[in-house]
Write a protein that holds these residues in place. Structure first.
Motif, short mmCIF file in Angstrom:
data_model
loop_
_atom_site.label_atom_id
_atom_site.label_comp_id
_atom_site.label_asym_id
_atom_site.label_seq_id
_atom_site.Cartn_x
_atom_site.Cartn_y
_atom_site.Cartn_z
N UNK A 100 0.81 -1.23 0.00
CA UNK A 100 0.00 0.00 0.00
C UNK A 100 0.83 1.26 0.00
N UNK A 101 2.14 1.10 0.12
CA UNK A 101 3.01 2.28 0.20
C UNK A 101 3.79 2.44 -1.11
N UNK A 112 12.48 5.66 9.25
CA UNK A 112 11.46 6.23 10.12
C UNK A 112 11.36 5.44 11.42
N UNK B 2 3.44 10.87 11.92
CA UNK B 2 4.07 9.84 12.72
C UNK B 2 4.00 8.49 12.00
N UNK B 3 5.08 7.68 12.14
CA UNK B 3 5.17 6.41 11.42
C UNK B 3 3.99 5.49 11.73
N UNK B 6 0.90 6.80 10.20
CA UNK B 6 0.94 6.65 8.73
C UNK B 6 0.53 5.24 8.32
N UNK B 7 1.15 4.25 8.98
CA UNK B 7 0.85 2.86 8.61
C UNK B 7 -0.61 2.53 8.95
N UNK B 10 -2.91 4.17 6.52
CA UNK B 10 -2.86 3.51 5.21
C UNK B 10 -3.66 2.20 5.23
N UNK B 11 -3.51 1.45 6.33
CA UNK B 11 -4.24 0.18 6.43
C UNK B 11 -5.75 0.40 6.37
#
Lengths: 234, 411
Positions: A100-101, A112, B2-3, B6-7, B10-11
């Motif tokens: 997805x990235x 990160x 923030x990581x 972000x993840x 996105x999920x």
């Protein structure tokens, strides 16, 4: 000889079960800086298992793996994760990129997670790594928009994100065609020759293994041969 | 960004349909919780307000909390005497006007004397037992809302004729009496009286509107055959919630039974407390059910993402980072659901408040609702807590994944 970056001392891995399976047995070896090592052997011989043990993805049933001279068996999972983050880069047979990235985001992930660089610097470094592998024009694409060879190059870029001294590659060219294989292998070789990295790669491809500094041949979980070739192409 | 965020973002963004279903679950839960709380607490507040408005905040009666001690008991404290005839006590509060004057010096509120009596009402061949309350119209207006509940006539209409009476409108309708109708009252003391209806009132409480009549103090005293008797002093406190403390102090000072509205309606207030427990249980259950949706989406994501989790762990992500990613995903669902739930809950409450209907016990035209920030905060807190718990277990399972097992399987 330089001090070992990774050292296995009497490493044995047995999978518990109704019938316990021994994956690797009593392995002693040391990987020193700037080595380009091939781990070869038949299927099921324990090559990948050895790589996972050396990369702290798995814990040995007995014996110890030392990274930079430090024992890792007594480390907590978090400590081992930190070692992986800072000292080891992984490349797998399948690219294992997060779908997805974008590929830039994928390469940026380890940086990160480490959190030592500001966001802009991370993106800049990720783009620079991608550009150095000829992927500058694809930086905004997601993995599914790239070819197999391109994805594997992204995976190598991600492995290099935190500038680790060691790259562990599990059949990095196993799913690639001959052109892509040559490209990826060339990159790995340059990591050693130009950038001073240490690369340990599991491979079935004896022709590639023949071009590497050292060949460790595994049979039935044991080191059958460990050859250093001074005249290797690398 | 923030990581972890972000993840997580996105999920959930890449599973729009599943995420929307989970968000809709939380939104529905929060919305209905807000609506239920608004409805339950609104009706409760309205009920208490009506109760407080309709009844005296404190009622001082000519009774005592302990049985009256007999003279022989007082003389022979250690002896046990049987077969004594109880002393006949003259009903009524002694020196009521002096007591009112004394209480007025410190009680924060207004006081009025009254006479409570029972009588048989006769009109047009019908006999009905009713409560007669003798009042002083001048002070009554400061203690009760009777003046504002008048449908016909006013409190001062009681001065219009010698035996004037104000009837509850339901009572008047029941017997067919109108203003200027002449009715007959017969008391338990044996006195008979012709009275003229000079007005009707409507409090909204059926029991009161159907069985009560107001007369002048003097008229009630004649009916009771006790000149000058006052058997109740009613108090309207400036702060209704302070009534209990004031009542206790009045009781200590006067020796008479002094009951606050809270004590008088203790059973009702206990029932309200029980109702609140039920309400919050139901609200909790709704949100719990909604959290299953969140659990489902986070479980699905962790299941689908096992390979990604293994990759992240192989890259060096720590367990708590992996755990945090999925907990944040659950909280994202919870927060978005809660925010939409506020709007949904507000609209539901508005819709409910606009419905018109009557209850058999009172005259509410619209369901009373209470708009309170605390309902939104409470529902949101519960939704986020549920989401947190719903996300925690799949997140914990995700963090415990052994990357080698996944990578080996994948290759």
């Amino acid at each position: 000889m330089s001090a070992a970056l990774i050292e296995a001392r009497g490493v044995t891995k047995i999978l518990a079960g109704v019938v316990p399976v021994t994956l690797v047995q009593d392995i002693d070896l040391a990987i020193v800086p700037r080595e380009f090592v091939a781990v070869t052997g038949p299927s099921g011989s324990g090559k990948s298992s050895l790589l996972y043990l050396l990369g702290l993805l798995d814990l040995p049933s007995s014996g110890d793996v030392l990274i930079d001279g430090r024992s890792t068996t007594s480390m907590t999972e978090n400590d081992r994760a930190e070692v992986r983050l800072k000292r080891i880069g992984f490349v797998f047979q399948f690219h294992f990129l997060l779908p997805e990235f974008t590929i830039t985001e994928n390469v940026a992930l380890p940086m990160r997670a480490l959190g030592q660089l500001p966001s802009r610097a991370i993106t800049a470094r990720a783009e620079q790594l991608l550009a150095s592998f000829g992927l500058g024009d694809h930086r905004r694409k997601t993995p599914d928009q790239l070819s197999g060879g391109q994805r594997q190059r992204v995976a190598v870029a991600r492995a290099l994100a935190n500038d680790p001294p060691v790259i562990l590659a599990d059949e990095p060219t196993g799913s690639l065609d001959s052109v892509a294989t040559a490209q990826v292998f060339g990159i790995l070789r340059e990591l050693v020759t130009l950038h001073g990295k240490t690369v340990v790669a599991v491979t079935h491809d004896l022709a590639l293994a023949a071009q590497m500094h050292r060949r460790i041949h595994i049979i039935d979980g044991r080191v059958a041969r460990d050859e250093r070739v001074a005249s290797a192409t690398a | 960004m923030n990581l972890i965020l972000t993840i997580a973002w996105t999920h959930v963004r890449h599973r729009a349909r599943q995420t929307l279903v989970a968000i809709a679950g939380v939104m529905t839960g929060v919305g209905f919780s807000i609506m239920m709380a608004a409805m339950m607490e609104g009706s409760q507040d309205d009920f208490i307000k009506t109760l407080v408005d309709a009844l005296p905040h404190i009622s001082i009666t000519d009774e005592s909390r302990e049985p009256t001690r007999q003279p022989a008991d007082m003389v022979y404290a250690a002896a046990e005497l049987h077969g004594l005839t109880p002393q006949v006590r003259r009903p009524g509060i002694k020196n009521p006007m002096a007591m009112i004057a004394s209480l007025q010096s410190w009680v924060p509120g207004s006081l009025t004397p009254s006479v409570q009596s029972k009588a048989l009402l006769r009109f047009a061949g019908r006999n009905l037992n009713i409560s007669i309350v003798g009042i002083d119209p001048h002070t009554e207006v400061h203690v009760s809302n009777l003046g504002t509940h008048m449908r016909q006539g006013t409190l001062t209409s009681l001065y219009r004729s010698s035996n004037a009476i104000l009837l509850g409108d339901r009572l008047a309708n029941k017997i067919g009496a109108r203003v200027n109708s002449n009715i007959t009252l017969a008391s338990a003391e044996g006195s008979n009286m012709n009275a003229t209806v000079v007005g009707t009132f409507h409090t909204g409480f059926r029991a009161m509107d159907e069985t009560t009549g107001y007369v002048l103090l003097k008229t009630a005293q004649i009916l009771e055959k006790q000149t000058g008797i006052v058997n109740e002093i009613r108090v309207r406190a400036d702060d209704p919630m302070a009534a209990r403390l004031i009542a206790e102090r009045i009781g200590e000072q006067t020796g008479y039974k002094s009951i606050s509205w809270q004590e008088a309606q203790e059973d009702l207030l206990s029932a309200i407390t029980l109702r609140n427990v039920l309400m919050y249980t139901i609200v909790g259950a709704i949100l719990l059910v909604a959290s299953f949706g969140t659990y489902n989406i986070i479980s699905t994501i962790t299941h689908e993402k096992t390979r990604d989790i293994a990759i992240m762990k192989s890259l060096g992500f720590r367990d708590h980072t992996i755990r945090a990613i999925f907990i944040v995903e659950a909280l994202l669902v919870g927060m978005v659901g809660a925010a939409l739930g506020w709007v949904f809950g507000y609209l539901l409450t508005r819709g409910l408040a606009s419905l018109e209907f009557k209850t058999p016990f009172s005259d509410y035209n619209h369901l009373p609702v209470l708009y309170a920030v605390k309902h939104y905060v409470l529902a949101t807190s519960f939704a986020l807590l549920s989401s947190l718990i719903a996300g925690y277990f799949p997140a914990r399972a995700a963090a415990r994944l052994h990357p080698v097992d996944i990578i080996r399987g994948a290759t």
